[in-house]
Motif scaffolding. Structure first.
Motif, PDB file in Angstrom:
ATOM      1  N   LEU A   1      98.926  86.774  11.645  1.00 18.75           N
ATOM      2  CA  LEU A   1      98.099  87.296  12.889  1.00 18.75           C
ATOM      3  C   LEU A   1      97.560  86.366  13.679  1.00 18.75           C
ATOM      4  N   LEU A   2      97.221  84.927  13.136  1.00 27.69           N
ATOM      5  CA  LEU A   2      96.847  83.862  14.178  1.00 27.69           C
ATOM      6  C   LEU A   2      97.928  83.476  15.125  1.00 27.69           C
ATOM      7  N   ALA A   3      99.312  83.689  14.639  1.00 29.71           N
ATOM      8  CA  ALA A   3     100.268  83.404  15.668  1.00 29.71           C
ATOM      9  C   ALA A   3     100.444  84.529  16.730  1.00 29.71           C
ATOM     10  N   GLN A   4      99.658  85.524  16.739  1.00 26.84           N
ATOM     11  CA  GLN A   4      99.665  86.646  17.766  1.00 26.84           C
ATOM     12  C   GLN A   4      98.520  86.548  18.792  1.00 26.84           C
ATOM     13  N   PRO A   5      98.751  86.553  20.087  1.00 25.64           N
ATOM     14  CA  PRO A   5      97.685  86.590  21.023  1.00 25.64           C
ATOM     15  C   PRO A   5      96.655  87.585  20.984  1.00 25.64           C
ATOM     16  N   VAL A   6      96.813  88.771  20.194  1.00 27.56           N
ATOM     17  CA  VAL A   6      95.645  89.797  19.943  1.00 27.56           C
ATOM     18  C   VAL A   6      94.749  89.433  19.145  1.00 27.56           C
ATOM     19  N   ALA A   7      94.969  88.483  18.300  1.00 27.12           N
ATOM     20  CA  ALA A   7      93.887  87.933  17.302  1.00 27.12           C
ATOM     21  C   ALA A   7      92.828  87.201  18.081  1.00 27.12           C
TER      22      ALA A   7
ATOM     23  N   GLU B   1      92.225  88.003  21.460  1.00 32.34           N
ATOM     24  CA  GLU B   1      91.825  89.205  22.388  1.00 32.34           C
ATOM     25  C   GLU B   1      90.706  90.068  21.645  1.00 32.34           C
ATOM     26  N   LEU B   2      90.812  90.319  20.203  1.00 35.07           N
ATOM     27  CA  LEU B   2      90.073  91.038  19.436  1.00 35.07           C
ATOM     28  C   LEU B   2      88.826  90.182  18.605  1.00 35.07           C
ATOM     29  N   ARG B   3      89.013  88.839  19.131  1.00 33.88           N
ATOM     30  CA  ARG B   3      87.928  87.711  18.618  1.00 33.88           C
ATOM     31  C   ARG B   3      87.962  87.655  16.870  1.00 33.88           C
ATOM     32  N   LEU B   4      89.089  87.661  16.664  1.00 35.02           N
ATOM     33  CA  LEU B   4      89.355  87.389  15.057  1.00 35.02           C
ATOM     34  C   LEU B   4      89.638  85.979  14.671  1.00 35.02           C
ATOM     35  N   THR B   5      89.857  85.112  15.638  1.00 36.11           N
ATOM     36  CA  THR B   5      90.611  83.726  15.341  1.00 36.11           C
ATOM     37  C   THR B   5      89.577  83.094  14.527  1.00 36.11           C
ATOM     38  N   ASP B   6      88.289  82.961  15.044  1.00 29.69           N
ATOM     39  CA  ASP B   6      87.305  81.974  14.365  1.00 29.69           C
ATOM     40  C   ASP B   6      87.191  82.455  12.811  1.00 29.69           C
ATOM     41  N   GLY B   7      86.882  83.871  12.560  1.00 28.85           N
ATOM     42  CA  GLY B   7      86.918  84.005  11.208  1.00 28.85           C
ATOM     43  C   GLY B   7      88.165  83.957  10.330  1.00 28.85           C
ATOM     44  N   LEU B   8      89.345  84.042  11.005  1.00 26.23           N
ATOM     45  CA  LEU B   8      90.867  83.557  10.238  1.00 26.23           C
ATOM     46  C   LEU B   8      90.727  82.562   9.749  1.00 26.23           C
ATOM     47  N   VAL B   9      90.345  81.793  10.820  1.00 26.36           N
ATOM     48  CA  VAL B   9      90.570  80.058  10.577  1.00 26.36           C
ATOM     49  C   VAL B   9      89.729  79.696   9.429  1.00 26.36           C
ATOM     50  N   ASP B  10      88.515  80.083   9.560  1.00 32.03           N
ATOM     51  CA  ASP B  10      87.446  79.626   8.484  1.00 32.03           C
ATOM     52  C   ASP B  10      88.060  80.175   7.036  1.00 32.03           C
ATOM     53  N   ASN B  11      88.438  81.483   6.959  1.00 35.28           N
ATOM     54  CA  ASN B  11      88.818  81.977   5.724  1.00 35.28           C
ATOM     55  C   ASN B  11      90.154  81.050   5.402  1.00 35.28           C
TER      56      ASN B  11
ATOM     57  N   VAL C   1      97.489  78.772  14.969  1.00 34.86           N
ATOM     58  CA  VAL C   1      96.260  78.943  15.837  1.00 34.86           C
ATOM     59  C   VAL C   1      97.183  78.428  17.257  1.00 34.86           C
ATOM     60  N   ALA C   2      97.696  77.364  17.421  1.00 32.30           N
ATOM     61  CA  ALA C   2      98.278  77.108  18.752  1.00 32.30           C
ATOM     62  C   ALA C   2      99.155  77.800  19.506  1.00 32.30           C
ATOM     63  N   VAL C   3      99.725  78.908  18.624  1.00 36.48           N
ATOM     64  CA  VAL C   3     100.524  79.775  19.236  1.00 36.48           C
ATOM     65  C   VAL C   3      99.649  81.042  19.833  1.00 36.48           C
ATOM     66  N   GLY C   4      98.879  81.449  18.593  1.00 41.28           N
ATOM     67  CA  GLY C   4      98.245  82.761  19.143  1.00 41.28           C
ATOM     68  C   GLY C   4      97.018  82.476  20.056  1.00 41.28           C
ATOM     69  N   SER C   5      96.263  81.549  19.769  1.00 46.52           N
ATOM     70  CA  SER C   5      95.040  81.231  20.436  1.00 46.52           C
ATOM     71  C   SER C   5      95.073  79.965  20.885  1.00 46.52           C
ATOM     72  N   PRO C   6      95.959  79.322  21.864  1.00 46.08           N
ATOM     73  CA  PRO C   6      95.824  77.900  22.126  1.00 46.08           C
ATOM     74  C   PRO C   6      94.388  77.301  22.700  1.00 46.08           C
ATOM     75  N   GLN C   7      93.796  78.252  23.381  1.00 44.31           N
ATOM     76  CA  GLN C   7      92.395  77.939  23.855  1.00 44.31           C
ATOM     77  C   GLN C   7      91.495  77.769  22.779  1.00 44.31           C
ATOM     78  N   LYS C   8      91.535  77.836  21.622  1.00 46.97           N
ATOM     79  CA  LYS C   8      90.697  77.638  20.490  1.00 46.97           C
ATOM     80  C   LYS C   8      90.971  76.267  19.770  1.00 46.97           C
ATOM     81  N   VAL C   9      92.289  75.904  20.052  1.00 40.40           N
ATOM     82  CA  VAL C   9      92.660  74.517  19.440  1.00 40.40           C
ATOM     83  C   VAL C   9      91.642  73.444  19.613  1.00 40.40           C
ATOM     84  N   PRO C  10      91.256  72.832  20.779  1.00 41.79           N
ATOM     85  CA  PRO C  10      90.004  72.071  21.282  1.00 41.79           C
ATOM     86  C   PRO C  10      89.108  72.263  19.987  1.00 41.79           C
TER      87      PRO C  10
END
Length: 1652
Positions: free
Chosen positions: A1361-1367, A1369-1379, A1402-1411
């Motif tokens: 899921l983290l490799a897909q941009p939709v994560a 878009e649905l604001r799921l990235t932070d929760g998935l990273v923590d898990n 994370v760098a593939v699906g949500s690159p703006q979240k990497v920093p």
């Protein structure tokens, strides 16, 4: 920049190393060393040759193979650089080679030969020095060594101008040695030398005008050569050694030209005899023949008279050679054949008389080979055009005529070729030439090709008749183009037009005549007029016309002889009759054009014959001379007798005679020719009988009474009046000839009736024609008429009856004529039909008789109902019952096709009969009258009977629709019954029946529309929907069939009158118990649909309908039909869900059809379906969340049992398989999706536990037992349930993606389960994103539960899921990273690995979240590189991959603190043994190139230079993955190297599609490196040398290449500062590497150009 000298790399050491390793144990290494020495030698031959020379001199005890390799290298260098070698060095080499050449020892002569070859290579320039050295070893009185003599011989042809002047003294020295030679090998070398000396002398003498040295002539050498000849020919030739004898023969081939002329004259007889004797010894014939040719040439040159005396001995031997078979694969055999023919050519100059006499005598030999060889020589001699042959032409023609009777095809083929050559040189103009042409015509007339016999297949050289025929046709085609042949061929070839034995050659004959005649006509502006009295065999005009017309009837036969005949007719038109020239010039081109527009398989034969008849009629009308006309008829009847074996042409001639007689008024001629026609026919040939009868019919058109009288006279002849005897009655056999004559006469009467004038024939039908026909068709036995059993009689009788019926029906006076014997004839036809076997159709009696009945019932008066019913019933039974042709498994394809045609024509005859009956009563009653006879065949259990019946009814309905007029037609009262009978057939197993039934329904409703007074086929009418439905009948499955039937029912219900509904239902009830299941199912669907739509119409008839249904249910065998009766059971579930579900869950698995139907019915209503599914999912989750370790013994578990979960899955599968479950599935999609995915992982886990023998709880063991049931496949059922859930959830794209990727099978495997789950997650992101947030919320708690397999599944899902941009878009990235960060502490290595992958994604699906998460991500990924545990390589790979992806999304300031640490962690993996780790490490290093422009540039570039050598070496790694990674890294760091040239080469030569070779690339790159980074060269060199100890052979070899090129281009000013000497030593040492590929590269490096 000036490059350094080779001394900087110790050239001497390099050369010494190469020479020392020249005899490596690996052949590839040896070849490379030899190539390196050659390349070095081409640049500086003096130094390389000197080095090799010095090595050989220092190592006198070197093994012979090593010495040979070096000598061969020296020879190769010398040949290509002879102009650069100085005399001092040459002398040393000459001395060495001469010493090597004469060293003692016979075990290995290879090195001596190499030394000899070296001397020969030097001899092209230093001939004097070599002669001085070699001739010292050629002392008088002492035999020289073998290679001394061989060298002298080879030198003589290598340097002719330099050696030949010294040959006289050399020969004087060598000749006294010849008697001393005893050993065969020495004799061979002396012989070979003498031959080479002679060859060089001949070359020298032939170039005297170009030489500047003193002129030498033949006389200078002749005495010495003669002396050698005496020894070689007189003594040594007797030796038994084959090799020696061959060498002597080859040498004599050259020596013979140098012998003194006076000696040659004396020696010639002995010489010829000696050479001829060699044919009988073991000596290659080619060399003997070559020698003999040279002897003969020499004899002719000196005009020796001795050759003529040797003809008697020469001719037999040479003739034997030319008769010997030539071996196709043996080149020398072909050459020998050519040499022998050249010898015969020379002998033709010696004695042409003797040669011709000898050859002509041999033509009569009994041996095939002798005759073939003789003809071959004759052909060669004739083709040469030798002038003295002019006086021998007549003799040759006479001699060749002797061979014309030969029966062997090989000889005939060769003879044909000889005749072609004779024709080209004017031989055929002489007397006897026509006989030779006739021979060619006879071969052109060979029968057409048949399959080759077994013997012909065994003899590959055998000449088939077909091959011979084509050859002769080609020869005739070439001869006719010769101007000299025109008078030979014209008009001689006309003699072959008429005789039928030349029929197969007629095409060739006509084409040749047409070409010559057309040419003569063009030259003289008029057609050539023939003198028929000049040649006895010349055919007369009437005969020519009859013949050419007859063959035109079959225009494409015999390669188109009909077309050729027509064209010849146009050329011959003035010779046929002057009055037809203009007509034929107009008509014949039109006929030929018609043939050109058609082909044999498309030509309408009857139309073509009609055109010819019309042409003949116009020709006769044009010719006003009646005498000429009846002469033509007489000639045609005489000509008929010659057509035995050509029935089609003979039949055509009969018809032509009939046309000609119609144009004749001479009664005597008519009677005589009719009599001749009747007597000449072969009654057993059907075509002849038909032709005769048609011809007589044509005659009757003008002479009816004369024709009938002649037939009556013929009937009264004794042959027809024979009566069967008592013994023949016992044998039940009549005279066959008599029956055939009768059948012919019957047919004649039929055609007379057909073609007779209308005003005369009706009065003669009964008495003059029908009486005779019926009388002839019966046989009198003891005065009693007995029906004949002869098939021919039956068929001709039927045809005659048909022709009579046609004639009466077409007659204008038919309404005033009563055919009184019609009933008698019709009854007789039915008897013939009934007498045929019902199961088989082998004759045309049925078809012909039904056709006759069709024509008979058209005549007045019409048949009554009883007569009609009987005729229809008999014909239906006769046609519907016979087996189809495909049941007859015959190998004879032709017969099978004939049988298929007969079947089709018989069925078509029945259709025509039924249409005729319907025409006579064109109403619904008439249609019903026929239908009541056909309907019983429509439900037959035999496919072919149903098919024929339905097609027959379809044909009738279409016919009725076309002819029916709705005016005052009333109602279509039997529509319901007809429709009800066709509905079951719409689902018939036979496709053609389905099509026909659907088309019949369409036609019935169209008829109903017309009854209602509507327009025909309105475009918006529902009836047209049946056409669309019909297209779906090709291969319908159950669902499609249901829809088809439903659609059909809707159309029927919309167009059917309400009064017809009850009859229709009753008719459909009959179809419920149809023999075929699909038919009964279709009936039930249509029945239910009709009742649903129009039940109110049946309100008063419900009890009656239910009674019918109840009774019919007892006969229904198909379960599906029975289920349709209980369709409404699903309503009970809405009232009693717990009880129904409990009942269903404990039903046996797999479900029976009743249970499945009930489950599926539960999904039809959304609210009920959702509640049922939620209950089943809860049971599954209860089972999945159960912890086996917490089971308390003795306490009943509360969780759902495993068997219930399996049943729940099966129940869900049945429900979601119902398309109506969509809304329910959508409402429960996340819960269904997550539960089923986890259940699949549970199934896989339990299978693994079972295979490993691990314990499980009792409840899970029961689940395993349930899975082990072969009939219950839990995995397949679960997967199908998930698939259908995805489909019903409107995400069918997910299923398609999974199918395309093979993901379902991956999920089934314990090893690949995570991969399959990841693919499922990817598909969900792409095609089911709207459900994703709810799915994540459902799965989050599972990541930390007690079941490892469930944690692995969720980790794999979240990672993808983290490799897909939709994560994001649905604001799921932070929760998935923590898990996933929490999951890094999971005890499971697999969960850790998948979590690491997810963090990198994370760098593939949500690159703006990497920093935002940079510190955590980098720390987690770098720590993964140091993990020492299970799955270490996988974790490290994922960590590297993640690092590369994360670093690409970070800035320089974000990575500066950790840059050195990342590089330090990655670099150790550059030389890792794992290909994937090496590739990953290089990829991470390349991703750091982004930080080379900021504050980290110096640090990064320092590591780049340190790692550059490793990158360059791995460019040629054995792993394509590593190679690709290194290419990418070098392209990334190129722009940061401060070198535009190096950057450019990286960007062009390192593209993936670039096809640059590693060697060329490194060579170009190092040249740039030493220019742009001279201060780094030492670093690169030392780094390269450090890789000489790599464990990978490819890397060691690459390091040698890089170091070698760096030294190659090292600037002078840096040479001393570098450790080049040590590097050179290291490279030299690599020549001893254990890997051959490394040694090859080292040898190639040492061969680089050094500038020395």
């Amino acid at each position: 920049m000036e490059v350094c000298k080779m001394e900087s790399c110790k050239a001497e050491a390099s050369l010494a190393a190469l020479t020392d390793a020249a005899f490596d144990k690996d052949e590839g290494v040896r070849k490379q060393i030899a190539q390196s020495l050659y390349e070095l030698g081409c640049h500086n031959p003096e130094q390389v040759l000197g080095s090799c020379l010095e090595f050989l001199l220092k190592h006198s005890q070197l093994v012979q193979g090593h010495r040979t390799a070096l000598l061969q290298s020296m020879e190769r260098i010398t040949r290509d650089t002879i102009g650069l070698i100085g005399q001092p060095l040459a002398k040393k080499m000459i001395a060495l080679a001469s010493e090597e050449m004469i060293k003692p020892g016979e075990a290995e002569v290879g090195w001596k030969e190499a030394a000899s070859n070296l001397l020969v290579a030097l001899g092209s320039r230093f001939s004097d020095e070599i002669l001085e050295e070699v001739l010292q070893k050629l002392q008088p009185g002492t035999l020289p060594q073998f290679f001394v003599v061989q060298t002298l011989g080879n030198l003589s042809v290598a340097n002719v101008q330099g050696i030949v002047p010294y040959l006289p003294t050399t020969l004087q020295t060598m000749l006294p040695m010849l008697p001393l030679v005893k050993q065969d090998n020495m004799k061979w070398v002396f012989t070979s030398a003498m031959g080479l000396f002679s060859k060089s002398i001949l070359q020298y003498l032939s170039s005297l005008d170009r030489t500047t040295k003193p002129v030498l002539n033949k006389d200078v050498f002749s005495q010495e050569i003669y002396a050698a000849y005496k020894i070689l020919f007189g003594n040594w030739l007797r030796n038994k050694d084959t090799k020696l004898r061959t060498a002597i023969v080859v040498a004599l081939s050259y020596m013979v030209h140098l012998l003194p002329s006076e000696r040659m004259e004396d020696e010639l007889p002995r010489f010829v005899a000696g050479v001829l004797a060699l044919y009988k010894k073991r000596c290659e014939p080619f060399y003997v023949t070559q020698c003999l040719r040279n002897v003969l040439e020499t004899g002719v040159e000196i005009t020796s008279h001795m050759l003529e005396t040797q003809m008697d001995s020469l001719l037999p031997q040479l003739h034997h050679q030319v008769c010997s078979p030539v071996e196709p694969a043996n080149e020398l055999s072909w050459k020998n054949h050519g040499e022998v023919l050249q010898c015969f050519t020379i002998l033709s100059h010696v004695s042409i008389d003797g040669l011709i006499k000898f050859l002509l005598q041999k033509l009569s030999n009994n041996s095939e080979r002798v005759r073939l060889g003789t003809l071959t020589v004759l052909d060669h001699i004739i083709s040469s055009g030798f002038k003295p042959l002019e006086t021998k032409k007549a003799l040759i023609v006479c001699g060749v005529k002797q061979a014309l009777q030969d029966n062997d095809n090989k000889v005939k083929k060769m003879l044909a070729q000889v005749i072609r050559s004779m024709g080209e040189h004017g031989y055929l103009l002489l007397e006897g030439g026509c006989t030779l042409v006739e021979f060619l015509i006879q071969q052109c007339g060979l029968p057409p090709a048949e399959s080759p016999s077994w013997l012909q297949l065994q003899e590959s050289e055998a000449v088939s008749d077909e091959e011979l025929r084509r050859l002769c046709e080609g020869i005739m085609g070439s001869l006719v183009t010769l101007d000299t042949m025109e008078d030979v061929l014209w008009p001689f070839l006309l003699e072959f037009v008429v005789p039928t034995q030349y029929t197969n050659a007629l095409t060739t004959i006509c084409r040749c005549l047409e070409r010559v005649g057309a040419k003569k006509r063009q030259e003289k502006q008029q057609s050539p007029i023939l003198n028929y009295n000049e040649r006895l065999g010349m055919p007369k005009p009437h005969t020519l016309l009859a013949r050419l017309l007859a063959v035109s009837a079959t225009p494409y036969a015999g390669q188109g002889r009909g077309l050729a005949a027509l064209r010849l007719m146009q050329v011959l038109s003035p010779n046929v009759h002057p009055e037809v020239v203009k007509l034929w010039d107009e008509e014949l081109p039109q006929l030929t054009q018609f043939l050109a527009e058609n082909q044999e398989d498309t030509l309408p034969q009857k139309l073509w014959e009609d055109k010819l008849f019309f042409f003949l009629s116009r020709t006769l009308e044009t010719i006003t001379d009646e005498k000429w006309t009846w002469q033509l008829s007489e000639e045609m009847t005489r000509h008929i007798h010659s057509y035995h074996g050509f029935p089609r042409e003979k039949a055509f001639l009969y018809k032509c005679v009939g046309i000609v007689l119609g144009q004749t008024s001479n009664k005597d001629v008519i009677n005589n020719e009719l009599q001749e026609m009747l007597l000449s026919v072969q009654h057993s040939e059907a075509l002849e009988r038909e032709g005769l009868a048609t011809g007589i019919g044509f005659c009757a058109m003008s002479h009816l009474d004369d024709t009938l009288a002649k037939l009556d006279d013929f009937v009264k002849m004794d042959i027809v009046k024979k009566t069967a005897s008592f013994f023949n009655i016992l044998k039940e056999k009549l005279d066959g000839d008599m029956e055939r004559v009768k059948s012919t006469l019957i047919l004649c009467y039929g055609y007379v009736a057909l073609y007779a004038p209308e005003g005369l024939i009706l009065q003669r039908i009964d008495i003059h024609i029908l009486d005779h026909i019926m009388s002839l068709s019966n046989t009198k036995v003891l005065g009693i008429k007995v029906e004949t059993k002869d098939l021919m009689i039956k068929l001709t009788l039927i045809k005659a009856v048909t022709l009579i019926a046609k004639a009466v029906y077409a007659n204008k006076g038919k309404h005033h004529f009563k055919f009184s014997r019609r009933e008698e004839v019709l009854s007789y036809m039915q008897d013939l039909i009934g007498g045929e076997p019902k199961a088989h159709l082998k004759t045309r009696v049925r078809q012909s008789a039904i056709n006759a009945c069709t024509h008979l019932i058209r005549l007045e008066p019409r048949l009554n109902e009883m007569e009609s019913s009987e005729l229809i019933r008999n014909c239906l039974e006769a046609v519907f019952t016979f087996l189809p042709p495909d049941t007859d498994r015959r190998k004879d394809t032709k017969k099978l096709k004939e049988r298929e045609v007969l079947h089709g024509e018989t069925v078509a005859a029945l259709h025509e009969l039924l249409k005729e009956f319907l025409t006579q009563n064109l109403s619904s009653e008439g249609l019903e009258f026929i239908f009541k006879h056909v309907q019983e065949w429509m439900v037959s259990i035999k496919d072919y009977e149903r098919e024929r019946a339905v097609h027959a009814m379809l044909m009738l309905l279409n016919f009725y629709r076309e002819r029916f007029k709705a005016v005052n037609a009333g109602t279509f009262h039997n529509l319901g019954v007809l429709v009800g009978r066709f509905v079951p057939r719409c689902a018939d197993p036979v496709l053609s029946v389905r099509y026909a039934a659907m088309e019949s329904l369409y036609t019935l409703l169209c008829i109903q529309v017309r009854y209602e007074g509507c327009a025909v086929n309105p475009l918006d009418d529902p009836v047209d929907q049946l056409r669309t439905i019909k297209d779906q009948l090709q291969n319908p499955d159950c669902h499609m069939l249901f829809q088809i039937c439903y659609d059909v029912a809707k159309v029927i219900s919309s167009k059917l009158p309400r009064s017809q509904l009850q009859p229709l239902l009753y008719s459909l009830f009959e179809g419920l118990s149809d023999f075929h299941a699909t038919c009964s199912s279709a009936t039930s669907v249509v029945m239910n649909t009709l009742v649903r739509r129009h039940g109110e119409v049946l309100r008063d008839h419900v009890a009656d309908i239910l009674d019918h249904l109840q009774a019919r249910m007892q006969t229904i065998s198909l379960e599906q039909v029975r289920f349709s009766v209980i369709y409404f059971i699903s309503l009970l579930t809405s009232q009693c869900m717990p009880g129904v579900l409990t009942y269903l869950l404990f039903r046996p698995l797999p479900h029976d059809k009743y249970t499945s139907a009930i489950w599926q019915s539960l999904a039809r209503e959304t609210k009920l379906a959702a509640a049922t599914m939620d209950c089943l999912v809860s049971k599954l989750n209860d089972y999945l969340s159960h912890d086996d370790q917490k089971d308390v013994p003795g306490k009943k578990p509360q969780a759902t049992g495993a068997s219930e979960t399996v049943a729940a899955v099966y129940g869900l599968s049945e429900m979601v398989s119902n398309p109506e479950s969509v809304e329910a599935v959508v409402s429960l999609y996340p819960k269904l999706f997550g539960t089923l995915v986890l259940y699949l992982s549970s199934v896989v886990s339990e299978k693994v536990a079972e295979s490993q023998g691990k314990g499980s709880s009792k409840r899970k063991r029961s689940g395993l037992q349930q899975q082990s049931n072969q009939q219950v496949n839990v995995w397949d059922s679960s997967v199908e349930t998930l698939k259908m859930t995805l489909v019903r959830g409107r995400t069918e794209e997910v299923v398609g993606f999974m199918e395309d990727e093979g993901a379902w099978e991956l999920m089934r495997s314990a090893e690949e389960h995570q991969h399959g789950v990841a693919l499922l997650a990817r598909a969900t992101c792409r095609h089911a994103a709207r459900y994703l947030a709810d799915i994540v919320r459902f799965l989050e708690p599972i990541l930390f539960n007690v079941h490892e397999h469930q944690r692995v599944t969720v980790a794999a899902f979240f990672s993808e899921l983290l490799a897909q941009p939709v994560a994001q878009e649905l604001r799921l990235t932070d929760g998935l990273v923590d898990n996933l960060l929490r999951s890094l502490e999971d005890p499971s290595p697999t969960v850790h690995w998948l979590s690491t992958r997810g963090l990198g994604n994370v760098a593939v699906g949500s690159p703006q979240k990497v920093p935002k998460h940079a510190d955590k991500l980098l720390a987690a990924l770098v720590s993964g590189l140091d993990r020492k545990a299970e799955l270490n390589d996988l974790v490290v790979l994922e960590a590297m991959s993640g690092l590369a992806k994360v670093l690409r999304q970070l800035g320089e300031e974000d990575t500066r603190p950790v840059l050195i640490g990342v590089i330090a962690a990655v670099q150790p993996f550059f030389e890792n043994g794992s290909e994937r780790l090496r590739a990953a490490a290089f990829t991470v290093f390349g991703s750091l190139s982004r930080f080379a422009d900021g504050g980290s540039r110096d640090v990064f570039m320092e590591h780049v230079h340190y790692s550059l050598v490793s990158l360059l070496l791995h460019l040629n790694d054995s792993s394509p993955e590593v190679t690709s990674a290194c290419r990418a890294v070098l392209r990334l760091i190129g722009p940061h190297l401060s070198s535009d040239s190096i950057c450019a080469i990286f960007q062009t030569d390192l593209l993936e599609e670039a096809n640059s070779r590693y060697w060329d690339f490194i060579g170009a790159l190092t040249k740039l490196i030493v220019i742009d980074f001279p201060d780094k060269v030492s670093l690169y060199l030392s780094s390269s040398v450090s890789f000489f100890k790599s464990m990978l052979p490819e890397i060691r070899g690459n390091a040698v290449i890089l170091a070698g090129f760096l030294l190659q281009y090292l600037p002078r000013e840096y040479a001393e500062a570098s450790a080049d000497e040590n590097v050179c030593v290291a490279i030299i040492m690599m020549l001893h590497d254990v890997s051959p590929c490394v040694r090859i590269k080292a040898a190639k490096v040492l061969g680089l150009y050094r500038g020395f």
